[in-house]
Each structure stands twice: as structure tokens, then as C-alpha cells.
Write a protein that holds these residues in place. Structure first.
Motif, PDB file in Angstrom:
ATOM      1  N   ALA A  12      18.720  -7.165  -0.028  1.00 16.35           N
ATOM      2  CA  ALA A  12      18.840  -8.434  -0.761  1.00 16.35           C
ATOM      3  C   ALA A  12      18.704  -8.222  -2.259  1.00 16.35           C
ATOM      4  CB  ALA A  12      17.811  -9.446  -0.265  1.00 16.35           C
ATOM      5  N   GLY A  13      19.284  -7.128  -2.766  1.00 16.29           N
ATOM      6  CA  GLY A  13      19.414  -6.961  -4.212  1.00 16.29           C
ATOM      7  C   GLY A  13      20.609  -7.798  -4.667  1.00 16.29           C
ATOM      8  N   PRO A  14      21.022  -7.643  -5.946  1.00 13.42           N
ATOM      9  CA  PRO A  14      22.135  -8.467  -6.431  1.00 13.42           C
ATOM     10  C   PRO A  14      23.429  -8.279  -5.644  1.00 13.42           C
ATOM     11  CG  PRO A  14      21.413  -6.875  -8.106  1.00 13.42           C
ATOM     12  CD  PRO A  14      20.423  -6.818  -6.992  1.00 13.42           C
ATOM     13  N   GLY A  15      23.660  -7.086  -5.104  1.00 12.94           N
ATOM     14  CA  GLY A  15      24.858  -6.886  -4.278  1.00 12.94           C
ATOM     15  C   GLY A  15      24.751  -7.667  -2.983  1.00 12.94           C
ATOM     16  N   ALA A  31      23.119 -13.598   8.080  1.00 15.12           N
ATOM     17  CA  ALA A  31      21.718 -13.159   8.022  1.00 15.12           C
ATOM     18  C   ALA A  31      21.600 -12.110   6.926  1.00 15.12           C
ATOM     19  CB  ALA A  31      21.296 -12.546   9.355  1.00 15.12           C
ATOM     20  N   CYS A  32      20.434 -12.076   6.272  1.00  9.42           N
ATOM     21  CA  CYS A  32      20.177 -11.028   5.278  1.00  9.42           C
ATOM     22  C   CYS A  32      18.830 -10.399   5.591  1.00  9.42           C
ATOM     23  CB  CYS A  32      20.201 -11.639   3.870  1.00  9.42           C
ATOM     24  SG  CYS A  32      20.047 -10.395   2.571  1.00  9.42           S
ATOM     25  N   VAL A  33      18.804  -9.065   5.583  1.00  8.62           N
ATOM     26  CA  VAL A  33      17.590  -8.319   5.923  1.00  8.62           C
ATOM     27  C   VAL A  33      17.151  -7.560   4.692  1.00  8.62           C
ATOM     28  CG1 VAL A  33      16.637  -6.575   7.486  1.00  8.62           C
ATOM     29  CG2 VAL A  33      18.629  -7.914   8.210  1.00  8.62           C
ATOM     30  N   ASP A  34      15.897  -7.687   4.311  1.00 12.28           N
ATOM     31  CA  ASP A  34      15.415  -6.919   3.154  1.00 12.28           C
ATOM     32  C   ASP A  34      13.954  -6.536   3.355  1.00 12.28           C
ATOM     33  OD1 ASP A  34      16.206  -6.256   0.090  1.00 12.28           O
ATOM     34  OD2 ASP A  34      14.074  -6.723   0.273  1.00 12.28           O
ATOM     35  N   PRO A  45      12.657 -10.693  -2.181  1.00  9.97           N
ATOM     36  CA  PRO A  45      14.077 -10.368  -2.297  1.00  9.97           C
ATOM     37  C   PRO A  45      14.507 -10.267  -3.757  1.00  9.97           C
ATOM     38  CG  PRO A  45      13.791 -12.671  -1.686  1.00  9.97           C
ATOM     39  CD  PRO A  45      12.431 -12.044  -1.643  1.00  9.97           C
ATOM     40  N   GLY A  46      15.610  -9.548  -3.975  1.00 10.60           N
ATOM     41  CA  GLY A  46      16.099  -9.356  -5.353  1.00 10.60           C
ATOM     42  C   GLY A  46      16.280  -7.879  -5.655  1.00 10.60           C
ATOM     43  N   GLY A  47      15.705  -7.033  -4.794  1.00 11.39           N
ATOM     44  CA  GLY A  47      15.934  -5.593  -4.917  1.00 11.39           C
ATOM     45  C   GLY A  47      15.335  -4.969  -6.165  1.00 11.39           C
ATOM     46  N   ALA A 333      27.374  -4.828  -8.879  1.00  5.56           N
ATOM     47  CA  ALA A 333      26.987  -5.047  -7.478  1.00  5.56           C
ATOM     48  C   ALA A 333      27.347  -6.470  -7.052  1.00  5.56           C
ATOM     49  CB  ALA A 333      25.482  -4.798  -7.316  1.00  5.56           C
ATOM     50  N   GLU A 334      27.072  -7.436  -7.927  1.00  3.84           N
ATOM     51  CA  GLU A 334      27.367  -8.838  -7.599  1.00  3.84           C
ATOM     52  C   GLU A 334      28.863  -9.059  -7.402  1.00  3.84           C
ATOM     53  OE1 GLU A 334      25.722 -11.678 -10.283  1.00  3.84           O
ATOM     54  OE2 GLU A 334      23.739 -10.785 -10.245  1.00  3.84           O
ATOM     55  N   GLU A 335      29.658  -8.510  -8.320  1.00  4.57           N
ATOM     56  CA  GLU A 335      31.116  -8.686  -8.211  1.00  4.57           C
ATOM     57  C   GLU A 335      31.621  -8.095  -6.900  1.00  4.57           C
ATOM     58  OE1 GLU A 335      33.138 -10.392 -10.345  1.00  4.57           O
ATOM     59  OE2 GLU A 335      31.241 -10.934 -11.279  1.00  4.57           O
ATOM     60  N   GLU A 336      31.080  -6.926  -6.533  1.00  4.22           N
ATOM     61  CA  GLU A 336      31.503  -6.318  -5.268  1.00  4.22           C
ATOM     62  C   GLU A 336      31.053  -7.176  -4.084  1.00  4.22           C
ATOM     63  OE1 GLU A 336      31.939  -1.570  -6.249  1.00  4.22           O
ATOM     64  OE2 GLU A 336      29.975  -2.288  -5.563  1.00  4.22           O
TER      65      GLU A 336
END
Ligand code: FAD
Ligand code: NAI
Length: 475
Positions: A12-15, A31-34, A45-47, A333-336
Motif C-alpha cells: 500500500a505504497g503510492p503504487g 483488496a489491498c494487503v500491506d 499504509p503509505g509505504g 509509482a502512482e502513474e503506473e
């Protein structure tokens, strides 16, 4: 019993968190796992970006800049500050609060977008007719299954061989953001982005900072006009930067770290410091992911192997951000993340690598986009160049910060903007105009013809564009 989703994002970083939000907007069940947790053991979260990267470093850069201004520059404005003192614990506490606000903001966004968040480590365990199977272990124990998976597991600091980080004396970015008392002598290995930003923070707070950099050329990836200007300014500020340094031996005792190194002239040198930041780049992180269980291919350096659209070798497994090739930047990372979510939904998401801006948040800031002069020369591209110094900009004079310049490189025949390089106040904000122009494949003349508000720093961008055609008005 596997919980079924359309998409599971690991990290759950910016990507990762941005991919999760965009996929949810597009109607997917996500779902998001971090695994990240800070001191309190709660989900964070935020990496790297939120916890030990972009956000906390910028918080400390801002606080330390205020301290430096109060000590050295307020007097120029007629403000006398007597007895300015540093409450480092409060400064670090504020930085932690800023981090927490961002962690909470992401948890709120997960709720708002109906994304199921699982706090724990996610590992591939297999594949069934329903999709890829992922086991979550840690605070939450859960089995998940999804048609699509995004791997966004980020990166970690590279250590020098044989010199593990203890985060007490030998510090990665994590420890560099949490030094409890200003060290008298601080060593930094690597004059890259982290070395310069964190070196600046601790220098402003009173440390004597010595930087050892292996390369002979300072900021080799930066336009050399800008890099040379930056080198002079940083040296003048008191950062002792040694280029062409070869480390031969490092020993740590309970109280200090001693570094034997050979300087550019081949002379043996010794540096003894209280703390040492090692900032020599970062490596992709795939520990515990179970890549080998499902046959997810990594390259020889450990990055998840992807094509131009972030597709891995396995069907419906995508990878984004620091764990794949390309610059290790949060906005990349966000754009990807956005582009892979859109591709899953059948759209044509893509990332334009030519227009990804870079910013180094030192004082002055350094920002650039596109090609630099040495790259254009090497490629044999015919170009024109226009520069404008902040010394001739009214707003910069009013601010009391006239260091640096804007430099624009445009194609000699078409005038298309090929690269923009800024060193100076708020370079991080100014570069957005250059990115926009380049994204539209605009010309220097387009910038020159746009009305810029007066008095603003952005007028330096307009003047540099005019200078490309040798018709700057204020210089
Ligand atoms: P990360 O942010 O690293 O996130 C990955 C997440 O995945 C982490 O939370 C990790 O715990 C989690 N994870 C890993 N494996 C698993 C697993 N198996 N299961 C569950 N979770 C897992 N970039 C900028 O653009 N601007 C800046 O100003 C900037 N400043 C920086 C300052 C510093 C000191 C550092 C170190 C970096 C900075 N960066 C900056 C770079 C930026 O932080 C990274 O490019 C960005 O965080 C990459 O995002 P990511 O999503 O790929 O990975
Ligand atoms: P970097 O790649 O920016 O710089 C590392 C430096 O260390 C290079 O100059 C390299 O030549 C030098 N080096 C390597 N090995 C060495 C050795 N043995 N001895 C001496 N010098 C050596 O890496 P850094 O600063 O660790 O940052 C990692 C990444 O994090 C950056 O590349 C960037 O992608 C990201 N980041 C981005 C920021 C931003 O956008 N403002 C801020 C901080 C980090």
C-alpha cells in the motif's frame, strides 16, 4: 476458505494504494494487503513514501529550513531572533504526526472506496480456477483469491557490503529520519538524493556533515550547468562533499564510526564520525512474496520483470513502482498504478517516461524534466538553450532568495521543449509548467507567449523561454 476479489494489491505504497483506488473507481472489487507498522503496531499504509521517505523527509526539511532561516536570514528582514533554540524531540514528533495524518488519510480513502484492507504480509501460494491465491499473515490471517494481482512491494535501502544497518550508528533513510540528538559529526556515503536531502537537514540543525561520493562528477544525471551551481552552493552552505572517494574500510565502535577512504588524488584519508548515513541507492523488495512459488520472474537485479505496460510473465499479474524498472519515484509509482488498473478494465492506460519530473528538495531546490544538455550533445540533437537567473526576478528578490536559474532546452529547428532544468526557490512547483508544456509537445515560444502573473517566480520560466529566442526582457 478463500475470500474472492477481482483484484488483490500487495503493498500500500503510492503504487499500490493508488492502483487499488483507481480499480475500485472502475467498478472492481478490490483488496489491498500491506505489512507496514510503525512503533504502535497499528497499520501504517503509505509505504516507504509515507513512513520513511517523501513525507517525513519533507517535514524535516521544512522544519530545519525554518530553524536555519530564524538563525541566519530573519535578520535581513529586520526580524531579530534572540536565543533561538532547537527542541528536536518536538520537531521529530511533528514529523511523526505528519506521517500519521497521511497513514490515516489512506485508511480513510480505503473505506471511502470500499477497498478491503488487510494488515499483514501477502504471499503467493498458488492458483485455482478462481484466480491467484494469496495468503495474508501477520495482524490479519486470511486467504484471498483474485483474477488480477498487482505487486507493489517497493524497495529497501542498499547496504554497503559487510556493513549492516543498525539504525543507531549506521543509518539507512529510516534511521536518518530519527536521530534523537543532533550528532556533532555526521558522515554520509553517497551524494545522491537522500544524501543531499538528509545531509542538509542535519547540517541546518548543527551537525558537521561530510559526504563521500564515489563518482567523479557531482549529480551526473543532472544538467551539468545546474549541478555545478548546486555543488558550489552546497559547499558554501557547509556540506563538505568529497567526489571520487573510494571507501577502503569502515569500523564501528560503541561511540563512533571510522571510515578509511582514498581521495580523488589517490591519498589515504580517515573520517571519524558519530553517525553514518549510507545512501547509495535502493534495491527492489520481494522478500516473502512467494514469487518462486508461482514462477513470477525477476531480473538479474531482483526487479520484477515487466513489459512497457507493467505486465509480468504471468497472466493477470502486474507489478508497479520501485519493484520494477524505471526511476524510484512516488509519482512514477502512482502513474503506473493508475495505468495498470485502467488496462485491467480494458482501457489504454500508459505512462510517459519522457515527462516524469525529478525534484531534489534541498535549498535551493533542484528540479528537472526531459533531457539535459549533455544527453542532447551525446545524441547529436540540434538544440537551443535559454536561461534566466532568479537574481533578475522581482519575486525572488522580495523573497530574499535569488539563487539559481531556469534553463530551457528546445529543438533547434522545431523549438519543441526537450528539457527544463531549474535550481532555485520553489523549483518543485515551477517544474509543473514545464511538464505540462512537454506533455502537449509544446514549444519554447508557447511558454514565452503565455501571460504569467507578476510578480511570481514563474516569470523566470517565461523569461528563460524568451531567452531561447534571445529576447529575454528583464535580463
Ligand atoms: P513503497 O512505498 O516502498 O511501498 C511498498 C509497500 O509494500 C510497503 O508498505 C511495504 O511494507 C509493503 N510490502 C512489501 N512486501 C509486502 C508483502 N509481501 N505483503 C504486504 N506488504 C508488503 N519519491 C518522490 O517522488 N519524491 C520524494 O520526495 C521522495 N523522497 C524520498 C525520500 C526518501 C528518504 C526515500 C527513501 C525515498 C523517497 N522517494 C521519493 C521515493 C519513494 O518513496 C518511492 O519511489 C515510493 O515510495 C515507491 O512506491 P511503491 O508503492 O513502489 O513502494
Ligand atoms: P541515489 O541513486 O540518488 O544516489 C546514490 C549515490 O551513491 C550515487 O551518487 C552513487 O554514485 C553513490 N554511491 C554508490 N555506491 C557508493 C559507494 N560505495 N561509495 C560512495 N558513493 C557511492 O540513491 P539514494 O540517495 O540512496 O536514493 C535512492 C532513491 O530514492 C533515489 O534514486 C530516488 O529514486 C529516491 N529518492 C527520491 C527523492 C526525491 O524525489 N526527492 C528523495 C530521496 C530518495
Amino acid at each position: 476458505m478463500f475470500k474472492q476479489f477481482d483484484l488483490v494489491v500487495i503493498g500500500a505504497g503510492p503504487g499500490g494504494y493508488i492502483a487499488a483506488i483507481r480499480a475500485s473507481q472502475l467498478g472492481m472489487k478490490v483488496a489491498c494487503v500491506d505489512a507496514w507498522q510503525n512503533g504502535d503496531g497499528k497499520p501504517a499504509p503509505g509505504g516507504t513514501c509515507t513512513n520513511v521517505g517523501c513525507i517525513p523527509s519533507k517535514a524535516l526539511l521544512q522544519s530545519s529550513e525554518h530553524f536555519d532561516q530564524a538563525n541566519h536570514h530573519f535578520a535581513e528582514h529586520g526580524i531579530e531572533c534572540k536565543g533561538v533554540s532547537l527542541k528536536l524531540d518536538r520537531m521529530l514528533g511533528r514529523k511523526n504526526d505528519v506521517v500519521k495524518q497521511n497513514n490515516d488519510g489512506i485508511l480513510y480513502l480505503f473505506k471511502k472506496n470500499k477497498i478491503a484492507f488487510f494488515h499483514g504480509k501477502g504471499s503467493f501460494v498458488g492458483k485455482s480456477a478462481e484466480g491467484w491465491q494469496i495468503k495474508v499473515s501477520g495482524t490479519t490471517e486470511e486467504d484471498l483469491s483474485a483474477k488480477h494481482v498487482v505487486v507493489a512491494t517497493g524497495s529497501s535501502a542498499r547496504a554497503l557490503p559487510g556493513l549492516e544497518f543498525d539504525e543507531k550508528q549506521v543509518l539507512s533513510n529510516d534511521g536518518a529520519l530519527n536521530i534523537g540528538a543532533v550528532p556533532k559529526r555526521l558522515g554520509v556515503i553517497g551524494a545522491g538524493v537522500i544524501g543531499l536531502e538528509m545531509g542538509s537537514v542535519w547540517r541546518r540543525l548543527g551537525a558537521e556533515v561530510t559526504v563521500l561520493e564515489a563518482m567523479p562528477e557531482f549529480l551526473a544525471a543532472v544538467d551539468q550547468t545546474i549541478a555545478k551551481e548546486a555543488f558550489k552552493i552546497f559547499q558554501k552552505q557547509g556540506l563538505k562533499i568529497n567526489m571520487g572517494a573510494k571507501i577502503s574500510d569502515i569500523n564501528r565502535t560503541a561511540r563512533q564510526v571510522s571510515i578509511d577512504w582514498i581521495d580523488a588524488a589517490g591519498q589515504e584519508q580517515k573520517l571519524v564520525v558519530d553517525k553514518l548515513i549510507v545512501s547509495i541507492g535502493r534495491v527492489p523488495y520481494t522478500g516473502g512474496l512467494g514469487a518462486e512459488v508461482v514462477g513470477l520472474k525477476l531480473d538479474e537485479r531482483g526487479f520484477v520483470l515487466v513489459d512497457d505496460h507493467c505486465k509480468t510473465n504471468l497472466e493477470n499479474i502486474w507489478a508497479v513502482g520501485d519493484v520494477v524498472r524505471g526511476p524510484m519515484l512516488a509519482h512514477k509509482a502512482e502513474e503506473e498504478g493508475v495505468s495498470v488498473a485502467e488496462r485491467m478494465a480494458g482501457q489504454q492506460g500508459h505512462v510517459n517516461f519522457n515527462t516524469i519530473p525529478w525534484v531534489i528538495y534541498t535549498s535551493p531546490e533542484i528540479a528537472w524534466v526531459g533531457q539535459n544538455e549533455q544527453e542532447l550533445k551525446a545524441a547529436g540533437t540540434a538544440y537551443k538553450s535559454g536561461s534566466f537567473p532568479f537574481l533578475a526576478n522581482g519575486r525572488a528578490r522580495a523573497l530574499g532568495d535569488t539563487t539559481g536559474m531556469v534553463k530551457i532546452l528546445a529543438h533547434a529547428q522545431t523549438d519543441e521543449v526537450l528539457g527544463v532544468h531549474v535550481i532555485g526557490p520553489m523549483a518543485s512547483e515551477l517544474i509543473a509548467e514545464a511538464v505540462t508544456i512537454m506533455e502537449f509537445r509544446g514549444a519554447a515560444e508557447d511558454i514565452a507567449r503565455i501571460c504569467h502573473a507578476h510578480p511570481t517566480l514563474s516569470e523566470a520560466m517565461k523569461e528563460a523561454a524568451l531567452a531561447v529566442d534571445k529576447r529575454a526582457l528583464n535580463f
